[in-house]
Design a protein around this motif. Structure first.
Motif, short mmCIF file in Angstrom:
data_model
loop_
_atom_site.label_atom_id
_atom_site.label_comp_id
_atom_site.label_asym_id
_atom_site.label_seq_id
_atom_site.Cartn_x
_atom_site.Cartn_y
_atom_site.Cartn_z
N PRO A 11 0.83 -1.21 0.00
CA PRO A 11 0.00 0.00 0.00
C PRO A 11 0.86 1.25 0.00
O PRO A 11 1.92 1.28 0.60
CB PRO A 11 -0.81 -0.12 1.29
N THR A 12 0.42 2.26 -0.72
CA THR A 12 1.10 3.56 -0.69
C THR A 12 0.41 4.46 0.32
O THR A 12 1.04 5.22 1.01
CB THR A 12 1.09 4.23 -2.07
N ASP A 117 -5.59 -2.00 8.99
CA ASP A 117 -6.27 -0.82 8.43
C ASP A 117 -5.51 -0.21 7.27
O ASP A 117 -6.11 0.44 6.41
CB ASP A 117 -6.48 0.24 9.52
N TYR A 118 -4.20 -0.37 7.22
CA TYR A 118 -3.42 0.24 6.15
C TYR A 118 -3.44 -0.56 4.84
O TYR A 118 -2.93 -0.11 3.83
CB TYR A 118 -1.97 0.49 6.59
N GLY A 125 -8.63 -4.02 -4.34
CA GLY A 125 -7.33 -4.02 -3.68
C GLY A 125 -6.67 -5.38 -3.58
O GLY A 125 -7.32 -6.39 -3.35
N ASN A 126 -5.34 -5.37 -3.76
CA ASN A 126 -4.56 -6.60 -3.64
C ASN A 126 -3.21 -6.31 -2.99
O ASN A 126 -2.29 -5.83 -3.62
CB ASN A 126 -4.32 -7.27 -5.00
N ASN A 127 -3.11 -6.64 -1.72
CA ASN A 127 -1.83 -6.62 -1.01
C ASN A 127 -1.45 -8.03 -0.58
O ASN A 127 -0.50 -8.19 0.18
CB ASN A 127 -1.91 -5.75 0.24
N VAL A 128 -2.17 -9.06 -1.07
CA VAL A 128 -2.09 -10.37 -0.44
C VAL A 128 -2.02 -11.59 -1.37
O VAL A 128 -1.80 -12.69 -0.89
CB VAL A 128 -3.31 -10.56 0.49
N GLU A 129 -2.21 -11.44 -2.66
CA GLU A 129 -2.43 -12.61 -3.51
C GLU A 129 -1.45 -12.69 -4.67
O GLU A 129 -1.19 -11.71 -5.36
CB GLU A 129 -3.85 -12.56 -4.08
N PHE A 160 7.59 -4.61 2.50
CA PHE A 160 6.27 -4.60 3.14
C PHE A 160 5.76 -6.01 3.44
O PHE A 160 5.16 -6.27 4.47
CB PHE A 160 5.28 -3.86 2.24
N PHE A 161 6.00 -6.94 2.53
CA PHE A 161 5.43 -8.28 2.64
C PHE A 161 6.04 -9.11 3.76
O PHE A 161 5.51 -10.15 4.14
CB PHE A 161 5.55 -9.01 1.30
#
Length: 193
Positions: A11-12, A117-118, A125-129, A160-161
């Protein structure tokens, strides 16, 4: 044809939550019987979805460049990965955003996973896949994932990951009968207590 969908992104800034304007698809909430949902023949009988998922998870955990000290199998995250993979198979698409416009962050939240929350709160949205369409072989899937910089960052816990410590992996045969390739869905996230 083998393929990787675009990888997850860190996320930015946390975008404002957006209300859903459509109903969740029946596929994403359906109970899916694995390992094979149709077709037949020796290829179907030999397809071990759970075995491939466990093998890919083990390869991710044990990789020499893995930066996470701990990566725990999460049954809720794995169940959502299974639904994502089955939905791609049933509706014949390979993408992080389903035909209804919902991405993996939304699917995890809808499935009861408390993401930080971030994380991106937009529908897509995709921060996970990370996703792989290719031969039904966990080592091949791992090699393809780490050959892609965005996917490698995700599965190896770079930047981040590195704070993502819960994993769920699912594998289903593609939609061809008999199947030709497998769809690998890797969800790795941080789960809030």
């Amino acid at each position: 044809m083998t393929a990787l969908a675009n990888g997850p992104t860190p996320p930015t800034a946390a975008p404002a939550a957006q209300p859903r304007r459509y109903v969740q698809s029946e596929y994403a909430t359906a109970t899916v019987l694995l390992p094979f949902v149709g077709g037949g023949g020796p290829e179907a009988a030999a397809f071990d979805a759970f075995g491939l998922a466990v093998e890919l998870c083990a390869l991710i955990r044990a990789h020499a460049q893995q930066r996470r000290e701990h990566l725990a199998w999460d049954s809720t995250v794995a169940r959502i990965a299974e639904r994502r993979a089955a939905d791609m198979r049933l509706r014949q698409y390979i993408a992080h955003v389903d035909p209804d416009g919902a991405g993996p962050n939304w699917h995890l939240r809808y499935g009861g996973v408390r993401l930080p929350d971030y994380y991106d709160k937009s529908d897509a949205g995709n921060n996970v896949e990370s996703i792989r369409l290719g031969p039904p072989n966990a080592a091949d899937a791992m090699a393809a994932l780490i050959a892609s910089p965005a996917h490698a960052d995700h599965v190896l816990g770079r930047g981040f990951f590195g704070g993502q410590t819960h994993i769920g992996v699912a594998v289903v045969p593609d939609w061809n009968v008999p199947f030709v390739q497998a769809i690998f869905v890797v969800l790795i996230c941080h789960v809030e207590d």
